[in-house]
Enzyme design. Structure first.
Site, PDB file in Angstrom:
ATOM      1  N   LYS A   1       0.818  -1.222   0.000  1.00 37.27           N
ATOM      2  CA  LYS A   1       0.000   0.000   0.000  1.00 37.27           C
ATOM      3  C   LYS A   1       0.848   1.268   0.000  1.00 37.27           C
ATOM      4  CE  LYS A   1      -4.354  -1.910   1.080  1.00 37.27           C
ATOM      5  NZ  LYS A   1      -5.391  -2.229   2.026  1.00 37.27           N
TER       6      LYS A   1
ATOM      7  N   ARG B   1      -3.738  -9.971   4.969  1.00 40.81           N
ATOM      8  CA  ARG B   1      -4.055 -10.093   3.534  1.00 40.81           C
ATOM      9  C   ARG B   1      -2.831  -9.617   2.757  1.00 40.81           C
ATOM     10  NH1 ARG B   1      -5.853  -6.952  -0.574  1.00 40.81           N
ATOM     11  NH2 ARG B   1      -7.407  -7.807  -1.996  1.00 40.81           N
TER      12      ARG B   1
HETATM   13  N1  PMM Z   1      -7.330  -3.866   0.422  1.00 36.69           N
HETATM   14  C1  PMM Z   1      -7.572  -3.961  -0.890  1.00 36.69           C
HETATM   15  C2  PMM Z   1      -8.615  -4.787  -1.378  1.00 36.69           C
HETATM   16  N2  PMM Z   1      -9.372  -5.514  -0.519  1.00 36.69           N
HETATM   17  N3  PMM Z   1      -9.885  -6.181   1.677  1.00 36.69           N
HETATM   18  C3  PMM Z   1      -9.669  -6.083   2.983  1.00 36.69           C
HETATM   19  N4  PMM Z   1     -10.425  -6.781   3.850  1.00 36.69           N
HETATM   20  N5  PMM Z   1      -8.685  -5.284   3.507  1.00 36.69           N
HETATM   21  C4  PMM Z   1      -7.877  -4.530   2.708  1.00 36.69           C
HETATM   22  O1  PMM Z   1      -7.015  -3.808   3.241  1.00 36.69           O
HETATM   23  C5  PMM Z   1      -8.098  -4.585   1.293  1.00 36.69           C
HETATM   24  C6  PMM Z   1      -9.123  -5.436   0.815  1.00 36.69           C
HETATM   25  C7  PMM Z   1      -6.750  -3.175  -1.862  1.00 36.69           C
HETATM   26  O2  PMM Z   1      -5.561  -3.834  -2.191  1.00 36.69           O
HETATM   27  P1  PMM Z   1      -5.325  -4.626  -3.598  1.00 36.69           P
HETATM   28  O3  PMM Z   1      -5.818  -3.737  -4.699  1.00 36.69           O
HETATM   29  O4  PMM Z   1      -3.881  -4.880  -3.690  1.00 36.69           O
HETATM   30  O5  PMM Z   1      -6.112  -5.891  -3.551  1.00 36.69           O
END
Ligand code: PMM
Length: 277
Positions: free
Chosen positions: A211, A251
């Site tokens: 991030k 995650r």
């Molecule tokens: N971050 C992203 C997408 N989904 N879900 C949860 N529960 N927590 C998060 O911090 C989160 C998420 C964005 O990241 P990506 O685009 O790399 O998937």
């Protein structure tokens, strides 16, 4: 203290900020999911909508076409699959395809049918802290009463709504939503305050991988953020911090690195855990 579960990210999207376009073909996404399992993932989070700042939303049919075939195959291969969606219709189809977790970054705010849909299932429900869709969230990163008490109270509101809709507390997981309507300093404060968020009751999930607050932390001398694919070492420090705080799951994109960091943490915590003989 149990080791956090490692949730590997399978973004079936053309435009996610860290891996958009790499796994948009179902076959590539399934292969990626299987590779993450091989690397040690406990859970796979399959998403068909990018939530990066400024992203436009896919049509429902498009989101369904991206995630359902991938979930069907990964669940059939024995994976514990989570669907990353804000839409009840997609959550329902994903559960029918074999998903067991609904990861809703809006915590039930984007679709009024989400909480009743989850309540009627047996799925685990991840409710993330969220304020608005990607096109507006940057304007809503203000926390005059402090980010930690505000996020805690807003998450408490989501717990109340979920329980009122019939989702039992045991099936709930909360997530501070790092990077979602948060400025860099907000993310660090939320990470320092995981204990306060845990006090709300449900288990916690944290997503810090790749991030932009890590990119800002590691910016070069002219203030250029560190690129997305060079943030992993800093991320692993966050993973270990999450383990120490007792979170249920992290995650992550780089599953192998997270598992290695957690193995070292576990060996430090528990002298009987092996530590390579
Ligand atoms: N971050 C992203 C997408 N989904 N879900 C949860 N529960 N927590 C998060 O911090 C989160 C998420 C964005 O990241 P990506 O685009 O790399 O998937």
């Amino acid at each position: 203290m149990p080791r956090p579960l490692v949730m590997g990210v399978v973004n079936v999207t053309p435009d996610s900020f860290s891996d958009g376009g790499r796994y948009v073909e179902p076959r590539a996404a399934v292969a990626h999911g299987l590779a993450l399992l091989e690397a040690g993932a406990d859970l796979l989070d399959v998403g068909g909508e990018s939530t990066r700042p400024g992203a436009t939303r896919p049509l429902v049919a498009e989101e369904l076409a991206r995630v359902v075939p991938v979930i069907t195959e990964l669940a059939a291969a024995g994976a514990t699959v989570s669907v990353d969606t804000m839409r009840a219709e997609v959550a329902q189809a994903a559960l029918e395809a074999g998903a067991r977790i609904v990861n809703d970054v809006s915590g039930g705010l984007a679709d009024p049918d989400m909480l009743p849909t989850v309540a009627a299932s047996e799925a685990t429900y991840v409710a993330m802290h969220w304020r608005a869709h990607a096109d507006r969230m940057a304007d809503l990163a203000d926390y005059p009463a402090g980010v930690l008490p505000t996020v805690r109270d807003e998450l408490a509101g989501r717990v109340e709504a979920a329980v009122a809709a019939g989702v039992p507390l045991e099936r709930l997981v909360l997530d501070p939503g790092l990077g979602f309507a948060k400025r860099p300093a907000h993310n660090w404060e939320l990470l320092r305050g995981l204990g306060e968020l845990a006090a709300l009751g449900p288990r916690l999930l944290v997503g810090a991988s790749r991030k932009s607050f890590l990119g800002s932390l590691l910016a070069d001398e002219v203030g250029e953020p560190r690129p997305v694919d060079a943030r992993e070492a800093a991320h692993l420090a966050v993973v270990v911090h999450c383990a120490r705080a007792g979170v249920w799951a992290v995650r992550v994109h780089d599953v192998g690195s997270a598992c290695d960091a957690l193995a070292a943490w576990a060996a430090l915590e528990d002298p009987t855990s092996g530590a390579g003989g």
